[in-house]
Scaffold this active site. Structure first.
Site, mmCIF file in Angstrom:
data_model
loop_
_atom_site.group_PDB
_atom_site.id
_atom_site.type_symbol
_atom_site.label_atom_id
_atom_site.label_comp_id
_atom_site.label_asym_id
_atom_site.label_seq_id
_atom_site.Cartn_x
_atom_site.Cartn_y
_atom_site.Cartn_z
ATOM 1 N N GLY A 44 0.778 -1.180 -0.171
ATOM 2 C CA GLY A 44 -0.065 -0.065 -0.067
ATOM 3 C C GLY A 44 0.804 1.454 0.063
ATOM 4 N N GLU A 99 3.841 4.167 6.095
ATOM 5 C CA GLU A 99 2.409 3.276 6.111
ATOM 6 C C GLU A 99 1.385 3.937 5.005
ATOM 7 O OE1 GLU A 99 0.987 0.845 5.811
ATOM 8 O OE2 GLU A 99 0.642 -0.640 7.799
ATOM 9 N N ASP A 100 0.426 3.345 4.471
ATOM 10 C CA ASP A 100 -0.630 3.891 3.626
ATOM 11 C C ASP A 100 -1.811 4.274 4.755
ATOM 12 O OD1 ASP A 100 -1.036 1.139 4.465
ATOM 13 O OD2 ASP A 100 -1.914 0.609 2.369
ATOM 14 N N ASP A 103 -5.444 1.385 10.301
ATOM 15 C CA ASP A 103 -6.847 0.985 10.697
ATOM 16 C C ASP A 103 -7.012 0.641 12.228
ATOM 17 O OD1 ASP A 103 -9.639 0.501 9.953
ATOM 18 O OD2 ASP A 103 -9.008 -1.564 9.439
ATOM 19 N N PHE A 152 -14.209 1.929 4.185
ATOM 20 C CA PHE A 152 -13.061 1.311 3.713
ATOM 21 C C PHE A 152 -12.675 2.104 2.418
ATOM 22 C CE2 PHE A 152 -11.133 -1.937 1.438
ATOM 23 C CZ PHE A 152 -10.227 -2.666 2.267
ATOM 24 N N ASP A 159 -5.750 -0.789 -1.616
ATOM 25 C CA ASP A 159 -6.856 -1.862 -2.527
ATOM 26 C C ASP A 159 -7.704 -2.289 -1.706
ATOM 27 O OD1 ASP A 159 -5.020 -3.509 -0.672
ATOM 28 O OD2 ASP A 159 -5.604 -4.899 -1.887
ATOM 29 N N ARG A 165 -5.886 0.369 -6.627
ATOM 30 C CA ARG A 165 -4.659 0.818 -6.030
ATOM 31 C C ARG A 165 -4.205 1.982 -6.870
ATOM 32 N NH1 ARG A 165 -2.054 -2.176 -2.080
ATOM 33 N NH2 ARG A 165 -2.075 -4.392 -2.295
HETATM 34 P P1 IMP Z 1 -4.649 -2.623 10.676
HETATM 35 O O1 IMP Z 1 -3.705 -3.559 11.196
HETATM 36 O O2 IMP Z 1 -6.209 -2.792 10.871
HETATM 37 O O3 IMP Z 1 -4.363 -1.170 11.086
HETATM 38 O O4 IMP Z 1 -4.491 -2.542 9.189
HETATM 39 C C1 IMP Z 1 -3.465 -2.392 8.301
HETATM 40 C C2 IMP Z 1 -3.332 -2.487 6.930
HETATM 41 O O5 IMP Z 1 -4.661 -3.092 6.346
HETATM 42 C C3 IMP Z 1 -3.185 -1.233 6.433
HETATM 43 O O6 IMP Z 1 -1.749 -0.919 6.305
HETATM 44 C C4 IMP Z 1 -3.762 -1.339 4.870
HETATM 45 O O7 IMP Z 1 -2.823 -2.037 4.073
HETATM 46 C C5 IMP Z 1 -5.108 -2.391 5.268
HETATM 47 N N1 IMP Z 1 -6.194 -1.526 5.299
HETATM 48 C C6 IMP Z 1 -6.950 -1.102 6.568
HETATM 49 N N2 IMP Z 1 -7.817 -0.510 6.145
HETATM 50 C C7 IMP Z 1 -7.927 -0.308 4.757
HETATM 51 C C8 IMP Z 1 -8.765 0.399 4.045
HETATM 52 O O8 IMP Z 1 -9.774 1.299 4.366
HETATM 53 N N3 IMP Z 1 -8.507 0.265 2.591
HETATM 54 C C9 IMP Z 1 -7.456 -0.554 2.315
HETATM 55 N N4 IMP Z 1 -6.657 -1.155 2.888
HETATM 56 C C10 IMP Z 1 -6.903 -1.049 4.291
HETATM 57 MG MG MG Z 2 -0.726 -1.193 4.327
#
Ligand code: IMP
Ligand code: MG
Length: 177
Positions: A44, A99-100, A103, A152, A159, A165
């Site tokens: 991402g 990081e992108d 979440d 989302f 993605d 993407r």
């Molecule tokens: P986390 O561990 O829940 O913080 O999620 C981390 C990873 O999930 C991010 O680095 C993204 O690659 C992916 N992610 C989380 N939320 C989204 C979203 O809304 N769209 C796309 N990818 C997401």
């Molecule tokens: Mg990511």
């Protein structure tokens, strides 16, 4: 019945560009004499990181890491693995993780702990987007672009199931049955 997906722009590309420029200015101020190691979290990060590093005016080293991914789910399983760590040595380096999106924070919290165990001189986090309503792990984001609602998102590197993407804007993805 087949479900339909729609992508509605939330943050326009121009706004993303302005925010990336602001983040780069902060990094230019903070890392001028440091030669940091930037570690992008794949996949991402690739657009955000490419835009960001081209605005940095100090020497940088660039590396990547890969964490276990969601697959086609819209939510993390909570079980995070470092699939590929950075190739560069982290010990005694000033490290900035790129990081992108943050979440739940579970992935990045795990990765920051993994890096901290390798004894960097300093370790900071730079993220394009965070969804504070979803946090399940404490994460300190040192350089942050946007705070967004619990939707989302796709585009600008983000993605869903490896699609979207390439969308230039950050968009909200919705599925309709
Ligand atoms: P986390 O561990 O829940 O913080 O999620 C981390 C990873 O999930 C991010 O680095 C993204 O690659 C992916 N992610 C989380 N939320 C989204 C979203 O809304 N769209 C796309 N990818 C997401
Ligand atoms: Mg990511």
């Amino acid at each position: 019945m087949k479900s339909k997906t729609t992508c509605t722009p939330l943050i326009a590309r121009e706004q993303v560009d302005r925010e990336v420029a602001r983040l780069a200015a902060e990094l230019n101020r903070d890392y001028q004499d440091k030669h940091p190691l930037l570690i992008g979290v794949l996949k991402g990060c690739f657009i955000f990181m490419a835009d960001l590093v081209r605005r940095l005016d100090f020497p940088v080293e660039i590396d990547f890491a890969r964490l276990s991914s969601y697959g086609s789910a819209m939510e993390t399983s909570g079980r995070v693995k470092v699939l590929h760590g950075p190739r560069a040595a982290v010990q005694s380096r000033d490290v900035i993780v790129i990081e992108d999106i943050i979440d739940t924070g579970l992935s990045i919290a795990h990765f920051m702990k993994y890096l901290q165990q390798k004894h960097p001189s300093s370790l900071k986090l730079c993220a394009l987007v965070e969804k504070p309503a979803r946090h399940r792990a404490p994460v300190k984001i040192d350089y942050l672009g946007f705070t967004v609602p619990d939707k989302f998102l796709v585009g600008c590197g983000l993605d869903w199931d490896e699609k979207y993407r390439n969308l230039p804007d950050i968009c909200v993805l919705e599925r309709h049955e």
